[in-house]
Motif scaffolding. Structure first.
Motif, PDB file in Angstrom:
ATOM      1  N   ALA A  24       0.857  -1.191   0.000  1.00 24.93           N
ATOM      2  CA  ALA A  24       0.000   0.000   0.000  1.00 24.93           C
ATOM      3  C   ALA A  24       0.894   1.242   0.000  1.00 24.93           C
ATOM      4  O   ALA A  24       2.017   1.221   0.509  1.00 24.93           O
ATOM      5  CB  ALA A  24      -0.902  -0.003   1.214  1.00 24.93           C
ATOM      6  N   GLU A  25       0.376   2.320  -0.555  1.00 24.17           N
ATOM      7  CA  GLU A  25       1.147   3.561  -0.588  1.00 24.17           C
ATOM      8  C   GLU A  25       1.255   4.148   0.815  1.00 24.17           C
ATOM      9  O   GLU A  25       0.246   4.382   1.478  1.00 24.17           O
ATOM     10  CB  GLU A  25       0.479   4.577  -1.511  1.00 24.17           C
ATOM     11  N   PRO A  26       2.487   4.381   1.286  1.00 24.82           N
ATOM     12  CA  PRO A  26       2.641   4.995   2.608  1.00 24.82           C
ATOM     13  C   PRO A  26       2.074   6.411   2.620  1.00 24.82           C
ATOM     14  O   PRO A  26       2.105   7.113   1.610  1.00 24.82           O
ATOM     15  CB  PRO A  26       4.151   5.025   2.819  1.00 24.82           C
ATOM     16  N   ALA A  27       1.562   6.822   3.758  1.00 23.10           N
ATOM     17  CA  ALA A  27       0.956   8.153   3.869  1.00 23.10           C
ATOM     18  C   ALA A  27       2.005   9.257   3.829  1.00 23.10           C
ATOM     19  O   ALA A  27       1.773  10.321   3.273  1.00 23.10           O
ATOM     20  CB  ALA A  27       0.146   8.245   5.155  1.00 23.10           C
ATOM     21  N   GLN A  28       3.131   9.037   4.432  1.00 23.84           N
ATOM     22  CA  GLN A  28       4.172  10.066   4.529  1.00 23.84           C
ATOM     23  C   GLN A  28       5.429   9.603   3.797  1.00 23.84           C
ATOM     24  O   GLN A  28       6.422   9.228   4.417  1.00 23.84           O
ATOM     25  CB  GLN A  28       4.483  10.352   5.996  1.00 23.84           C
ATOM     26  N   THR A  29       5.422   9.642   2.495  1.00 15.61           N
ATOM     27  CA  THR A  29       6.538   9.083   1.737  1.00 15.61           C
ATOM     28  C   THR A  29       7.816   9.899   1.857  1.00 15.61           C
ATOM     29  O   THR A  29       8.894   9.321   2.000  1.00 15.61           O
ATOM     30  CB  THR A  29       6.172   8.932   0.248  1.00 15.61           C
ATOM     31  N   PHE A  30       7.737  11.227   1.790  1.00 19.27           N
ATOM     32  CA  PHE A  30       8.967  12.014   1.843  1.00 19.27           C
ATOM     33  C   PHE A  30       9.679  11.889   3.183  1.00 19.27           C
ATOM     34  O   PHE A  30      10.908  11.714   3.204  1.00 19.27           O
ATOM     35  CB  PHE A  30       8.742  13.486   1.500  1.00 19.27           C
ATOM     36  N   PRO A  31       9.002  11.982   4.321  1.00 18.17           N
ATOM     37  CA  PRO A  31       9.721  11.801   5.586  1.00 18.17           C
ATOM     38  C   PRO A  31      10.381  10.425   5.704  1.00 18.17           C
ATOM     39  O   PRO A  31      11.485  10.312   6.250  1.00 18.17           O
ATOM     40  CB  PRO A  31       8.642  11.978   6.656  1.00 18.17           C
ATOM     41  N   ILE A  32       9.744   9.407   5.174  1.00 18.37           N
ATOM     42  CA  ILE A  32      10.346   8.068   5.192  1.00 18.37           C
ATOM     43  C   ILE A  32      11.599   8.051   4.324  1.00 18.37           C
ATOM     44  O   ILE A  32      12.653   7.565   4.732  1.00 18.37           O
ATOM     45  CB  ILE A  32       9.337   7.006   4.722  1.00 18.37           C
ATOM     46  N   PHE A  33      11.497   8.599   3.123  1.00 22.41           N
ATOM     47  CA  PHE A  33      12.627   8.668   2.211  1.00 22.41           C
ATOM     48  C   PHE A  33      13.776   9.471   2.814  1.00 22.41           C
ATOM     49  O   PHE A  33      14.931   9.033   2.806  1.00 22.41           O
ATOM     50  CB  PHE A  33      12.174   9.288   0.876  1.00 22.41           C
ATOM     51  N   ALA A  34      13.480  10.638   3.359  1.00 21.10           N
ATOM     52  CA  ALA A  34      14.509  11.486   3.955  1.00 21.10           C
ATOM     53  C   ALA A  34      15.175  10.785   5.137  1.00 21.10           C
ATOM     54  O   ALA A  34      16.396  10.866   5.312  1.00 21.10           O
ATOM     55  CB  ALA A  34      13.904  12.813   4.394  1.00 21.10           C
ATOM     56  N   SER A  35      14.396  10.095   5.936  1.00 20.57           N
ATOM     57  CA  SER A  35      14.951   9.368   7.085  1.00 20.57           C
ATOM     58  C   SER A  35      15.901   8.263   6.641  1.00 20.57           C
ATOM     59  O   SER A  35      16.968   8.082   7.236  1.00 20.57           O
ATOM     60  CB  SER A  35      13.829   8.757   7.924  1.00 20.57           C
ATOM     61  N   LEU A  36      15.531   7.544   5.606  1.00 22.72           N
ATOM     62  CA  LEU A  36      16.396   6.477   5.103  1.00 22.72           C
ATOM     63  C   LEU A  36      17.699   7.029   4.523  1.00 22.72           C
ATOM     64  O   LEU A  36      18.777   6.459   4.738  1.00 22.72           O
ATOM     65  CB  LEU A  36      15.666   5.638   4.059  1.00 22.72           C
TER      66      LEU A  36
END
Length: 81
Positions: A24-36
């Motif tokens: 499923a599409e995560p709700a907060q994609t940019f914060p997840i990406f930035a954190s990784l």
């Protein structure tokens, strides 16, 4: 250009499982990406610093290690170490 294309391809590959309904599409994609991204760069900086590009090494050295030490106003405001 190659680095720009690489980043765009990686973003496309990250979106592919959502498009194929694997996840499923995560709700907060940019914060997840930035954190990784930051977790990866911090790991490399502390464990395998020599694999990072020299200017990134220098920036990380200043931000995370040298910026806490200063002895004059010049060092505090302009140049540290």
């Amino acid at each position: 250009i190659v680095l720009y294309l690489f980043s765009r391809i990686m973003m496309g590959l990250a979106k592919l499982p959502v498009k194929k309904n694997v996840i499923a599409e995560p709700a907060q994609t940019f914060p997840i990406f930035a954190s990784l991204v930051w977790a990866t760069v911090m790991f490399l900086f502390y464990n395998e610093r020599d694999v990072l590009q020299p200017s990134l090494q220098t920036s990380m050295q200043y931000i995370y290690l040298d910026s806490n030490r200063w002895n004059t106003l010049k060092n505090f405001l302009w140049h540290n170490k």
